[in-house]
Design a protein around this motif. Structure first.
Motif, mmCIF file in Angstrom:
data_model
loop_
_atom_site.group_PDB
_atom_site.id
_atom_site.type_symbol
_atom_site.label_atom_id
_atom_site.label_comp_id
_atom_site.label_asym_id
_atom_site.label_seq_id
_atom_site.Cartn_x
_atom_site.Cartn_y
_atom_site.Cartn_z
ATOM 1 N N ARG A 130 -17.077 24.531 13.706
ATOM 2 C CA ARG A 130 -18.496 24.241 13.889
ATOM 3 C C ARG A 130 -18.664 23.069 14.862
ATOM 4 N N LEU A 131 -19.876 22.892 15.355
ATOM 5 C CA LEU A 131 -20.183 21.741 16.196
ATOM 6 C C LEU A 131 -20.311 20.517 15.304
ATOM 7 N N VAL A 132 -19.507 19.506 15.561
ATOM 8 C CA VAL A 132 -19.465 18.341 14.676
ATOM 9 C C VAL A 132 -20.442 17.282 15.144
ATOM 10 N N ASP A 133 -20.828 16.403 14.217
ATOM 11 C CA ASP A 133 -21.605 15.211 14.541
ATOM 12 C C ASP A 133 -20.609 14.079 14.738
ATOM 13 N N PHE A 134 -20.297 13.771 15.985
ATOM 14 C CA PHE A 134 -19.227 12.822 16.289
ATOM 15 C C PHE A 134 -19.441 11.482 15.604
ATOM 16 N N ARG A 135 -20.623 10.938 15.711
ATOM 17 C CA ARG A 135 -20.856 9.589 15.195
ATOM 18 C C ARG A 135 -20.877 9.575 13.674
ATOM 19 N N ARG A 136 -21.567 10.507 13.072
ATOM 20 C CA ARG A 136 -21.692 10.497 11.610
ATOM 21 C C ARG A 136 -20.372 10.829 10.934
ATOM 22 N N GLU A 137 -19.558 11.712 11.537
ATOM 23 C CA GLU A 137 -18.324 12.149 10.909
ATOM 24 C C GLU A 137 -17.093 11.393 11.385
ATOM 25 N N GLY A 138 -17.266 10.438 12.291
ATOM 26 C CA GLY A 138 -16.132 9.644 12.749
ATOM 27 C C GLY A 138 -15.133 10.416 13.584
ATOM 28 N N ILE A 139 -15.609 11.407 14.351
ATOM 29 C CA ILE A 139 -14.738 12.209 15.218
ATOM 30 C C ILE A 139 -14.714 11.580 16.604
ATOM 31 N N ASP A 140 -13.514 11.369 17.145
ATOM 32 C CA ASP A 140 -13.386 10.778 18.474
ATOM 33 C C ASP A 140 -13.571 11.800 19.586
ATOM 34 N N LEU A 141 -12.980 12.974 19.432
ATOM 35 C CA LEU A 141 -13.120 14.028 20.436
ATOM 36 C C LEU A 141 -12.869 15.378 19.783
#
Length: 319
Positions: A130-141
């Motif tokens: 799925r398309l992640v929420d980078f900021r909310r989920e702490g994903i770097d890339l």
């Protein structure tokens, strides 16, 4: 807190260490006059002199010596903390969101190479489509397979793909023979069921058959899986013939665990893209991982090119 301008304190710190306005100016990449003016303004702000201006040299006053010790300690501590923070930023953890199939068949087998090059960076893999929420989920890339349409994000294409049927060497040697694409009609087909939800997905038998100009094959039969890596695993253990992408099958083809029964291949509609918020590119560990991904992709493509003759003509070799 009553603090004078930082620029004036920097000029004073340099002048106090060198006891010379000219050398202080050279360190700060400004003119000698600019340093002299900053010191004068600082003295006016404080209300007392910091230097005795003697012929051909400077001498700190008692107040100047006390302030010099404070600025030296302060700037040294600031520099030390900045170096420490940068070290944490360059090392630490990089969190990557990838498709499960890409993680299992491409990324994880190569992660040891990244660890060798960057032992201070830990990698966390989130397998998700799925398309992640980078900021909310702490994903770097993230690495995604698609058309590269990810608005308001940095997007760079990593790798194009081609698709083709694959099977195990043992299955290829079994009956009935596989000499031309139409021969798949007599075999058990392995399907990536996720392609059923994406009519133009490359990981699908119909897409490949259309590309090679074959019609009249009943594609309702066979085993269905919800991930491309499971299709490849089923092919590895001789369950049938599956359609694979170059990126996912490259290592098994190179190792001889899979073969291509036909030489025909079809370019995928989609490609792999790396994407992240623009500000994440300011993190050294994120840039290090992206650079490493691109290098590994280049190695993958070179391996495919070098091994092309060995993997493309399984049917002809068997004859």
């Amino acid at each position: 807190m009553r603090l004078p301008p930082l620029q004036a304190l920097r000029a004073f710190d340099a002048a106090a260490r060198h006891l010379n306005f000219t050398r202080a100016a050279e360190e700060l990449f400004v003119t000698q006059g600019a340093v002299s003016q900053q010191i004068r303004q600082l003295e006016e702000y404080l209300g007392f002199r910091l230097f005795f201006r003697l012929p051909r040299r400077l001498q700190l006053t008692d107040e100047g010596e006390r302030l010099a010790r404070a600025t030296s300690e302060g700037f040294t501590r600031i520099a030390s903390e900045i170096e420490s923070l940068l070290a944490v930023e360059e090392a630490g953890v990089v969190t990557v969101s990838v498709l499960q199939s890409f993680a299992v068949k491409w990324l994880i087998p190569r992660l040891g190479y990244f660890r060798n090059e960057h032992p201070d960076i830990d990698v966390r893999i989130h397998a998700d489509d799925r398309l992640v929420d980078f900021r909310r989920e702490g994903i770097d890339l993230a690495v995604r397979f698609g058309r590269g349409r990810y608005p308001n994000l940095y997007v760079e294409r990593l790798m194009c793909d081609e698709i083709f049927p694959v099977c195990s060497p043992e299955y290829l040697a079994s009956s009935p023979p596989l000499r031309e694409p139409r021969d798949i009609a007599a075999h058990r087909l392995l399907h990536d069921a996720t392609s059923d939800d994406h009519k133009t997905s490359a990981a699908d038998w119909q897409f490949w058959l259309d590309g090679v100009g074959v019609t009249g094959i009943d594609l309702r039969r066979g085993l269905r899986f919800n991930s491309g890596d499971m299709v490849i695993q089923a092919a590895l253990v001789g369950q049938g013939i599956g359609v694979a992408r170059t990126s996912l099958a490259a290592q098994d083809l190179k190792a001889g665990l899979l073969v291509r029964p036909f030489s025909q291949k079809v370019a995928s509609n989609y490609a792999y893209y790396v994407t992240c918020p623009e500000e994440n590119l300011n993190r050294p560990r994120v840039l290090a991982f992206i650079r490493w991904l691109k290098k590994e992709v280049a190695i993958t493509l070179k391996d495919i090119e070098e091994n092309q003759p060995a993997i493309a003509f399984g049917a002809q070799d068997r004859r």
